[in-house]
Design an enzyme around this catalytic site. Structure first.
Site, PDB file in Angstrom:
ATOM      1  N   ASP A 189      43.806  38.319  35.160  1.00  0.00           N
ATOM      2  CA  ASP A 189      42.525  37.604  35.170  1.00  0.00           C
ATOM      3  C   ASP A 189      41.602  38.131  34.059  1.00  0.00           C
ATOM      4  OD1 ASP A 189      41.843  40.032  36.299  1.00  0.00           O
ATOM      5  OD2 ASP A 189      40.939  39.194  38.117  1.00  0.00           O
ATOM      6  N   SER A 190      42.077  39.160  33.304  1.00  0.00           N
ATOM      7  CA  SER A 190      41.354  39.584  32.100  1.00  0.00           C
ATOM      8  C   SER A 190      41.357  38.481  31.054  1.00  0.00           C
ATOM      9  CB  SER A 190      41.976  40.866  31.528  1.00  0.00           C
ATOM     10  OG  SER A 190      43.349  40.657  31.269  1.00  0.00           O
ATOM     11  N   ASP A 215      48.211  37.521  38.602  1.00  0.00           N
ATOM     12  CA  ASP A 215      47.029  38.202  39.159  1.00  0.00           C
ATOM     13  C   ASP A 215      46.327  37.287  40.165  1.00  0.00           C
ATOM     14  OD1 ASP A 215      45.660  40.564  39.107  1.00  0.00           O
ATOM     15  OD2 ASP A 215      44.715  40.231  37.152  1.00  0.00           O
ATOM     16  N   LYS A 267      49.643  40.456  41.993  1.00  0.00           N
ATOM     17  CA  LYS A 267      48.866  41.704  42.003  1.00  0.00           C
ATOM     18  C   LYS A 267      47.504  41.418  42.608  1.00  0.00           C
ATOM     19  CE  LYS A 267      46.769  43.426  38.185  1.00  0.00           C
ATOM     20  NZ  LYS A 267      45.353  43.431  38.622  1.00  0.00           N
ATOM     21  N   GLU A 274      43.686  43.597  43.900  1.00  0.00           N
ATOM     22  CA  GLU A 274      42.911  44.835  43.782  1.00  0.00           C
ATOM     23  C   GLU A 274      42.500  45.361  45.152  1.00  0.00           C
ATOM     24  OE1 GLU A 274      39.637  44.264  41.043  1.00  0.00           O
ATOM     25  OE2 GLU A 274      40.966  43.469  39.490  1.00  0.00           O
ATOM     26  N   GLU A 294      44.421  52.271  37.219  1.00  0.00           N
ATOM     27  CA  GLU A 294      43.650  51.986  35.998  1.00  0.00           C
ATOM     28  C   GLU A 294      42.544  53.009  35.803  1.00  0.00           C
ATOM     29  OE1 GLU A 294      42.274  47.951  35.449  1.00  0.00           O
ATOM     30  OE2 GLU A 294      41.035  48.526  33.735  1.00  0.00           O
TER      31      GLU A 294
HETATM   32  O1  KIV Z   1      43.790  41.255  34.446  1.00  0.00           O
HETATM   33  C1  KIV Z   1      44.196  42.283  33.893  1.00  0.00           C
HETATM   34  O2  KIV Z   1      44.498  42.318  32.691  1.00  0.00           O
HETATM   35  C2  KIV Z   1      44.315  43.488  34.677  1.00  0.00           C
HETATM   36  C3  KIV Z   1      44.408  44.745  33.886  1.00  0.00           C
HETATM   37  C4  KIV Z   1      43.060  45.169  33.431  1.00  0.00           C
HETATM   38  C5  KIV Z   1      45.069  45.806  34.615  1.00  0.00           C
HETATM   39  O3  KIV Z   1      44.246  43.455  35.872  1.00  0.00           O
END
Ligand code: KIV
Length: 260
Positions: free
Chosen positions: A48-49, A87, A115, A117, A184
């Site tokens: 999600d980055s 994500d 993934k 958090e 992280e």
């Molecule tokens: O979305 C992403 O790129 C991430 C990384 C910062 C680990 O979750």
């Protein structure tokens, strides 16, 4: 690099047993995915980055399932070998029902795992998603979806109580059935302790070398980061400069009549 048709969880676990480092990269599109896959990258995160790296947003919070699915589909089309993790965006896993439905959509478009958090507090959600047959990896330390709560993008786990909390969170994720955890921006010794005190897969992005694998953002690897670059990130090319000079050369040739 072992020649495998498609990287699976079994393959990743075998790599850990053999102390072979697992190489993981964050990317968001078809051509980059194809090139990373051909280069032998083991795992891809559709992160999600994408908010910051591709869309010019200040945080990951505006990203929705629709955006994630759009990018995940493009990435999956470029991948033959790598294990693809999708994500789960902000607010997509508040309840177990939402989490199962949204994780299922990421798998339906071709991701191999998801993934999310958080630690102890999301362990029941992780358990529910895993029980639905969906592999989950956790994410601890600097968790960007909690940026407001954390007060910015700082190193986490510098004090003993926070370090201990990250360890107990990792253990809760393992007990809930997660196949691994991404650590992280935490001190090297905290990541090392977590790798020693758990038996699932540990990955580091800014947590030092003692985990089963490493993750970096493709924008950092390629030298395409236009915003802030984390201190731990390493660039292996300067693509931003190359893109700019290609545009300048094109601009010059059109104006001077050399092209077409
Ligand atoms: O979305 C992403 O790129 C991430 C990384 C910062 C680990 O979750």
């Amino acid at each position: 690099m072992e020649q495998v048709k498609k990287v699976t969880l079994r393959h990743l676990l075998r790599m850990k047993r053999r102390s072979e480092k697992i190489v993981w990269v964050v990317l968001y599109d078809w051509p980059t995915a194809m090139l990373a896959d051909q280069a032998g990258i083991d795992m891809i995160l559709v992160g999600d980055s994408v908010a910051m790296t591709m869309l010019g947003l200040p945080t990951t919070l505006p990203i929705t399932m629709d955006v994630m699915l759009h990018h995940a589909q493009a990435v999956v089309r470029g991948v033959k070998r790598a294990f693809v993790v999708g994500d789960m965006p902000f607010m997509s896993y508040v309840t177990a029902e939402d989490a199962i439905k949204n994780a299922g959509e990421l798998l339906r478009v071709g991701c191999d795992a998801v993934k999310l958090e958080g630690g102890e507090s999301v362990a029941p959600i992780v358990k529910a998603v895993v029980s639905a047959g969906i592999p989950v990896i956790g994410h601890l330390g600097l968790t960007p979806q909690s940026v407001s709560l954390l007060g910015g993008y700082h190193v986490q786990g510098r004090t003993a109580d926070v370090a201990l909390k990250i360890l107990t969170d990792a253990q809760a994720l393992e007990a809930a059935g997660a196949f691994g955890v991404l650590l992280e921006n935490i001190p090297t010794e905290v990541a090392k302790t977590i790798a020693e005190q758990t038996s699932f897969l540990t990955f580091s992005i800014g947590g030092g070398p003692d985990t089963a694998g490493q993750l970096l953002l493709s924008h950092d690897v390629l030298g395409l980061t236009l915003g802030l670059k984390p201190v731990f990130a390493k660039s292996y090319a300067n693509i931003a400069e190359q893109i700019k000079s290609a545009f300048q050369a094109y601009e010059h040739e059109v104006r001077s009549g050399q092209y077409p």
